[in-house]
Scaffold this active site. Structure first.
Site, PDB file in Angstrom:
ATOM      1  CB  CYS A 171      -0.877  -0.025   1.245  1.00  0.00           C
ATOM      2  SG  CYS A 171      -1.674   1.544   1.604  1.00  0.00           S
ATOM      3  CG  ASP A 172      -0.452   4.565  -2.322  1.00  0.00           C
ATOM      4  OD1 ASP A 172      -1.273   4.312  -1.422  1.00  0.00           O
ATOM      5  OD2 ASP A 172      -0.775   5.139  -3.375  1.00  0.00           O
ATOM      6  CE1 TYR A 264      -8.231   4.763   3.509  1.00  0.00           C
ATOM      7  CE2 TYR A 264      -5.856   5.006   3.380  1.00  0.00           C
ATOM      8  CZ  TYR A 264      -7.093   4.973   2.764  1.00  0.00           C
ATOM      9  OH  TYR A 264      -7.187   5.168   1.406  1.00  0.00           O
TER      10      TYR A 264
HETATM   11  C1  G6P Z   1      -4.430   5.857  -0.825  1.00  0.00           C
HETATM   12  C2  G6P Z   1      -4.548   4.435  -0.393  1.00  0.00           C
HETATM   13  C3  G6P Z   1      -5.093   3.598  -1.499  1.00  0.00           C
HETATM   14  C4  G6P Z   1      -6.405   4.149  -1.965  1.00  0.00           C
HETATM   15  C5  G6P Z   1      -6.299   5.591  -2.353  1.00  0.00           C
HETATM   16  C6  G6P Z   1      -7.719   6.084  -2.536  1.00  0.00           C
HETATM   17  O1  G6P Z   1      -3.460   5.970  -1.807  1.00  0.00           O
HETATM   18  O2  G6P Z   1      -3.359   3.873   0.042  1.00  0.00           O
HETATM   19  O3  G6P Z   1      -5.259   2.304  -1.028  1.00  0.00           O
HETATM   20  O4  G6P Z   1      -6.913   3.430  -3.055  1.00  0.00           O
HETATM   21  O5  G6P Z   1      -5.667   6.318  -1.334  1.00  0.00           O
HETATM   22  O6  G6P Z   1      -7.776   7.356  -2.901  1.00  0.00           O
HETATM   23  P1  G6P Z   1      -9.032   8.065  -3.546  1.00  0.00           P
HETATM   24  O7  G6P Z   1      -8.438   9.364  -3.918  1.00  0.00           O
HETATM   25  O8  G6P Z   1      -9.479   7.213  -4.692  1.00  0.00           O
HETATM   26  O9  G6P Z   1     -10.075   8.165  -2.482  1.00  0.00           O
HETATM   27 MN    MN Z   2      -3.737   1.647   0.373  1.00  0.00          MN
END
Ligand code: G6P
Ligand code: MN
Length: 441
Positions: A171-172, A264
């Site tokens: 995960c980033d 999160y």
């Molecule tokens: C971060 C999380 C990802 C996720 C993304 C969602 O990068 O690590 O797992 O998918 O945020 O972002 P969004 O802009 O699509 O809500």
């Molecule tokens: Mn993630």
């Protein structure tokens, strides 16, 4: 340096152009021989691919091969790396997950709470099939998965492919948070060494060091408490929703100053506030469809029309660079340290061995070598155990077609808690996901 053959699975994604720019930026660390796109949506993929051709012609002329296909054999034959970034059901299903939850007064989020369960049960079958197909054509490739919800996907893959040591879930988010730390500390992210523990999208930084071993944790906390916290990576820095999310880190740190939380955690520690700030008729999925998705579509069109990147707003991002640096460390045995998702097996000594945990690891050509975390304090252990039980029960429910386990999973989740609410949401999700979920009895 051996040049790599890489396939990107789910190449029609809005993240792909950022990944391409990141591959360009990182070409000395992770040189490519060949780049292949695979997607089931030919039209969506073709638009991104045609735009990618324009970028590659200018910025990666030494690349020997670029192709895009919807044929699995063509895509997966003899690759060294597969990056998987699929979204089963697309943003339309994300929208349903979020709206069903919010309309029932519960956090409506892509990977947290009911949204995570719904998306997880959609992702698992496609992920299993993909891994089998990749293995058929490239038995030795490294598979880097960042398909969400990574926690649930990782648990399902652990069960189905227990002996496959070349699948790595990443995960980033920790890296995106570290970009902000680096900015505060006047460093580059690659100069920082983290200590961290948790589950995916559910964890804490306990220490931040620089490469010389100086402990920068207190300086960082002081800054956040006094001056706040903001997203800095290009991809999210100007996004109102991410700005709000990063600001909440200050609140969390004030309430629980011991460790630096993953962003999160806001959904689990302040669920009520998270519900109140959302509009159940226009959720994050709508924002992404009207924002990032439209923007990327336009960008592709412009690139294709102009046949040049000149004037186009294109940047590498931490999401791409992080995956690529992990891949480089796997390919060339760099021994760099990254936060990744691995089976616990004693790393966090007071959590079960079979938990998929997110921790720092030294990345070698034999895979991740995680560092021992030891015992974690009761508060974090308690939170993690509840979340872990939810994740395990979701995956049980999927493989055993078990309605009761799905109900228990949702009831356990801190974003839900009330059994009748859990039942109502579950029944609505079952209805919405008929095409995707196994039947639950
Ligand atoms: C971060 C999380 C990802 C996720 C993304 C969602 O990068 O690590 O797992 O998918 O945020 O972002 P969004 O802009 O699509 O809500
Ligand atoms: Mn993630």
């Amino acid at each position: 340096m051996k040049k790599q053959r890489l396939v990107i699975v789910g190449a029609g994604s809005t993240y792909t152009l950022g990944m391409i720019m990141s591959l360009v930026k990182e070409k000395e660390n992770f040189p490519l021989k060949s780049l292949i796109f695979y997607d089931i949506d030919a039209e969506r993929q073709e638009r991104v691919a045609k735009a990618t051709e324009v970028i590659l012609k200018e910025k990666y002329p030494e690349l020997e091969e670029f192709k895009y296909t919807t044929d699995k054999e063509e895509a997966f034959k003899d690759v060294d790396f597969a990056f998987i970034q699929i979204r089963t059901g697309g943003l339309k299903m994300r929208e349903k997950d979020e709206k069903i939850s919010l309309k029932n007064g519960v956090v409506g989020q892509e990977t947290c709470g009911p949204g995570g369960m719904a998306y997880g049960m959609r992702s698992i079958p496609d992920m299993i099939e993909l891994i089998k197909d990749i293995r058929k054509h490239s038995p030795n490739a490294w598979i880097l998965n960042y398909t969400n919800p990574a926690a649930i996907v990782a648990e399902a893959l652990r069960r189905v492919f227990p002996n496959d040591k070349k699948i790595l879930n990443i995960c980033d988010m920790p890296a995106a948070i570290m970009v902000s730390y680096a900015k505060i500390l006047g460093k580059e992210i690659w100069d920082l060494v983290p200590e961290y523990f948790g589950l995916n999208h559910f964890g804490w930084f306990t220490k931040i060091y620089d490469k010389e071993g100086n402990d920068l944790t207190d300086e960082l906390k002081d800054h956040i408490l006094n001056k706040g916290f903001l997203p800095e990576d290009a991809e999210i820095a100007n996004d109102q929703s991410w700005i709000k999310t990063f600001k909440q880190v200050e609140v969390m740190l004030r309430d629980f100053p011991e460790y630096l939380p993953n962003t999160y955690m806001q959904y689990y520690l302040y669920p009520q506030k998270m519900v109140e700030k959302e509009d159940p008729n226009y959720t994050r999925a709508n924002q992404v469809m009207d924002g990032r998705e439209k923007r990327v579509k336009e960008l592709c069109k412009t690139l294709i029309e102009n046949q040049t990147t000149e004037g186009a707003h294109l940047e590498p991002d931490i999401h791409g660079r992080y995956m690529i640096r992990v891949a480089a460390s796997l390919a060339y045995n760099n021994g760099d340290i990254f936060i990744v998702i691995v089976e616990n097996n004693g790393i966090i000594s007071n959590l079960p061995d079979d938990a998929m945990v997110e921790v720092p690891a030294m990345i070698t050509n034999h895979g991740p070598k995680p560092f021992a975390v030891g015992k974690i304090p009761t508060f974090y252990k308690g939170l993690i155990e509840g979340q872990l039980a939810y994740e395990k029960l979701v995956v049980d429910a999927f493989f055993e077609n078990d309605y009761d386990k799905a109900l228990k999973a949702l009831t356990l989740n801190r974003t839900v808690v009330n059994a009748p609410v859990a039942r109502k949401i579950l029944d609505e999700l079952i209805e919405a996901n008929k095409e995707y979920w196994p039947e639950l009895n």
